[in-house]
Design an enzyme around this catalytic site. Sequence first.
Site, PDB file in Angstrom:
ATOM      1  N   TRP A 127       0.859  -1.193   0.000  1.00 37.68           N
ATOM      2  CA  TRP A 127       0.000   0.000   0.000  1.00 37.68           C
ATOM      3  C   TRP A 127       0.897   1.246   0.000  1.00 37.68           C
ATOM      4  CZ3 TRP A 127      -0.075   4.137   3.275  1.00 37.68           C
ATOM      5  CH2 TRP A 127      -1.068   5.095   2.994  1.00 37.68           C
ATOM      6  N   ASP A 180     -15.824  12.459  -1.793  1.00 35.36           N
ATOM      7  CA  ASP A 180     -15.243  11.149  -1.487  1.00 35.36           C
ATOM      8  C   ASP A 180     -15.971  10.533  -0.294  1.00 35.36           C
ATOM      9  OD1 ASP A 180     -12.909   9.147  -0.741  1.00 35.36           O
ATOM     10  OD2 ASP A 180     -12.307   9.996  -2.670  1.00 35.36           O
ATOM     11  N   ARG A 208      -9.497  -2.679   7.973  1.00 33.50           N
ATOM     12  CA  ARG A 208     -10.094  -1.342   7.976  1.00 33.50           C
ATOM     13  C   ARG A 208     -11.532  -1.426   8.535  1.00 33.50           C
ATOM     14  NH1 ARG A 208     -11.432   3.483   3.707  1.00 33.50           N
ATOM     15  NH2 ARG A 208     -10.282   5.083   4.786  1.00 33.50           N
ATOM     16  N   ASP A 234     -14.257   2.191  -4.989  1.00 33.95           N
ATOM     17  CA  ASP A 234     -13.125   1.817  -4.144  1.00 33.95           C
ATOM     18  C   ASP A 234     -13.259   0.387  -3.638  1.00 33.95           C
ATOM     19  OD1 ASP A 234     -10.758   2.239  -2.781  1.00 33.95           O
ATOM     20  OD2 ASP A 234     -11.409   4.118  -1.868  1.00 33.95           O
ATOM     21  N   MET A 235     -12.179  -0.155  -3.109  1.00 32.64           N
ATOM     22  CA  MET A 235     -12.168  -1.521  -2.560  1.00 32.64           C
ATOM     23  C   MET A 235     -10.983  -1.589  -1.612  1.00 32.64           C
ATOM     24  SD  MET A 235     -10.985  -4.740  -2.496  1.00 32.64           S
ATOM     25  CE  MET A 235      -9.771  -5.009  -3.774  1.00 32.64           C
ATOM     26  N   ASN A 236     -11.303  -1.534  -0.291  1.00 30.85           N
ATOM     27  CA  ASN A 236     -10.245  -1.224   0.667  1.00 30.85           C
ATOM     28  C   ASN A 236      -9.800  -2.353   1.590  1.00 30.85           C
ATOM     29  OD1 ASN A 236      -9.338   1.441   0.155  1.00 30.85           O
ATOM     30  ND2 ASN A 236     -11.343   2.189   0.773  1.00 30.85           N
ATOM     31  N   ASP A 243      -2.424   5.686  -3.316  1.00 28.02           N
ATOM     32  CA  ASP A 243      -2.818   6.624  -2.257  1.00 28.02           C
ATOM     33  C   ASP A 243      -1.667   7.545  -1.885  1.00 28.02           C
ATOM     34  OD1 ASP A 243      -5.469   6.149  -1.888  1.00 28.02           O
ATOM     35  OD2 ASP A 243      -5.242   4.810  -0.169  1.00 28.02           O
TER      36      ASP A 243
HETATM   37  C1  GLA Z   1      -9.085   4.685  -0.119  1.00 25.79           C
HETATM   38  C2  GLA Z   1      -8.818   5.501  -1.354  1.00 25.79           C
HETATM   39  C3  GLA Z   1      -8.705   6.949  -1.007  1.00 25.79           C
HETATM   40  C4  GLA Z   1      -9.966   7.413  -0.332  1.00 25.79           C
HETATM   41  C5  GLA Z   1     -10.246   6.553   0.875  1.00 25.79           C
HETATM   42  C6  GLA Z   1     -11.600   6.861   1.471  1.00 25.79           C
HETATM   43  O1  GLA Z   1      -7.988   4.648   0.719  1.00 25.79           O
HETATM   44  O2  GLA Z   1      -7.690   5.032  -2.019  1.00 25.79           O
HETATM   45  O3  GLA Z   1      -8.451   7.715  -2.157  1.00 25.79           O
HETATM   46  O4  GLA Z   1     -11.024   7.342  -1.253  1.00 25.79           O
HETATM   47  O5  GLA Z   1     -10.235   5.166   0.555  1.00 25.79           O
HETATM   48  O6  GLA Z   1     -11.882   6.102   2.573  1.00 25.79           O
END
Ligand code: GLA
Length: 728
Positions: free
Chosen positions: A199, A366, A443, A478-480, A548
Amino acid sequence: MIQFDAKTRTFYLQTPKTSYIFQVYREDVLLGLYYGKRIAPQDVSFFYQNVERGFSPMMAGYDMEHPLSLDTMTLEYPTFGLSDTRAPAFHAVYPDGSRITDLRYSTHRILKGKPICKGLPQLLAQTEDAETLEVVLKDKRGLVEVTLRYTVYSDMDVISRSVSVKSTAKDPISLQKVASLNLDLPECDFDLLQLHGAWGRERNLEVTHLTHASHVIESRRGASSHQSCPFLALKRPDAGEDWGDVYGFTFIYSGNFAIQADVDQYDMTRLQVGINPFDFSWKLEPGDTFEAPEALMVFSDEGLGGMSRNFHHACRHHLGKSKYRDQKKPIILNSWEAAYFDFDEARIIGIIESAKDLGIDIFVMDDGWFGARNSDKTSLGDWTVNSAKLPGGLKPVIDACHKNGMKFGIWFEPEMVSPDSDLYRAHPDWCLHVPGVDHCTSRNQLILDLSRADVVDYLEQTVGDILAQNDIAYVKWDMNRNMTNVGSVAFEPERQGEIRHRYMLGLYDLMERLTTRFPDVLFEGCSGGGGRLDFGILYYMPQFWTSDDSDAIARLKIQYGTSMFVPASAMVGHVSACPNHQIGRTTPLKTRADVASFCNFGYELDPARFSAEEREAVKAQIERQRRMEPLVLDGDFYRLRNPFTGNDAAWMLVSPDKSEAVALFVQVLAVANAPFTRLRLRGLDPDATYQIEELGFSAGGDALMHGGIPIEARPGDFRSVTFTLRRI
Ligand code: GLA
């Protein structure tokens, strides 16, 4: 483009500059003969030397005097259990418990164009632009039928390959491994180039020399991932950026993958690309077919640069149906680094108003606008407006965008659910999980079970409702987190090995439905930055948040590494505030904009904090970007200086007709009494004269490429300079 010589039973696949040749040999085995620089179709069966080797088993009917062993051949699609003891491309368990497959050539056909494989991302082609070869192989025991598919294109040196497997057994069989591409090369003196990361620091170049071992680049994380990347290049050790032989591979897939390069006892290299066989199985009912996703291969004798430009061309011209693939992209202002979760209607509208007249096209709200989302602990899955923050709903925010000359965009993370959410409380069984096993969060979130049709339907409806009911021009998808606890209560025990792949099929289905239903919305992919930046997602969403880490100097390596297979037109780069939020570095505003300008461009900060001077600089940056947009969309990318090996980085984009180009040079750290250095450009017309805007003089393309532009030493770290060239 594709020919079959019936006399020698040889297939010739010709791209503009490469040839791929294989043959139906003796006992109807497919023998790979050649992949490399284009040669005229001719009998090259002399490439194969059939010699008896100790400990290499014979095919039935052969002996030491009359040898034939699959173990010593360059094979097209090796299977498990007979005379080839190397890694099989295909491995299955049959109803009687046996694991041996004996595939032999049965038939083939050559088609104009390229058939569509429903449900999977893939390259697309007009009928007149491509030809496809389908070769059907049948198992000698009649248990399975495998079709190898190859497509060649008239406009690039890319060959796409996929495989489908039909069960012809009477009872279910279990697939354990179905590689989409197998390539046996008759040599092993290669360097392996791969892109590893984490990351915030995605796609670092790493080069190792191939050894007599198995080299596997893979993901087991349920996403193509930050850590590894579905890309690999094999280059001859003397090949460089601009010359020399390079083979490149990528996979049009976003889940667990494996790209494997094995060197055997006779110095032959076996290269395979496919779904990672680790923890994979697929139950195939009699008569059913399994489709393995598409893999791409490139050969270039113009070095890594030539390889990359072929991948870029495939992505820009053949990957996906989004109208935005072929359009200049809007300039974005994103709220994340401006406000994080800490906003309400007044604050968001304040940011929008402060962007007025800068030239921004779309303002993006966002994370934080939905459910009770004030931190990352809650509300994923509850895709209704956060009424505490935005009591008037989205409308006042959208109206403010319109009033200030911008369109509106929004963030979603559709694949996730927070344990603290109405969705989870209503459907605790909708996440990936195994009953009785503790959840692992990442997360603070769980992953929805997209192998289930009801979950995919729900997401299409809830995300679709927001898009249908509001004037939304852009979505950041997104996909976190990555997968753990993989299991689905919707499937029987013997199908649990299918869940990761079924998840990908559900995800692709969802993306297909939403992008088809909302063709005017620009969808941007994201996964904590570039954690799922692959040709699978780019098929549906033509651009991706590259990392990021928005620091311009860190981005030099990230963008350089990513450019190995992803074009500038698919990368997103934003100017963010300083000191940089991820690493605390302060870089000049110009450098931040110059580096981001080789991506789809935008800002990730609060414009209210700009000084008057910065506002003017930003307006000028946006005006300049408008002129660069055609190059970002369609320019040919040349890497000039490698930031992984030196104190500077440089690259350039050249228009297809070579009439325009922009080059970037960044010196990372200042050097006292700096040595002379010249930046040699690439890709220009050697016979043309170019005006260089920043230098105020003109020079020949030949002089600029072979002599180069002297770089003036400047004090201060992190200095960038651009050269804008116009043919006169
Ligand atoms: C991820 C994305 C960021 C932002 C955050 C929001 O980390 O990469 O750009 O959108 O989620 O929680």
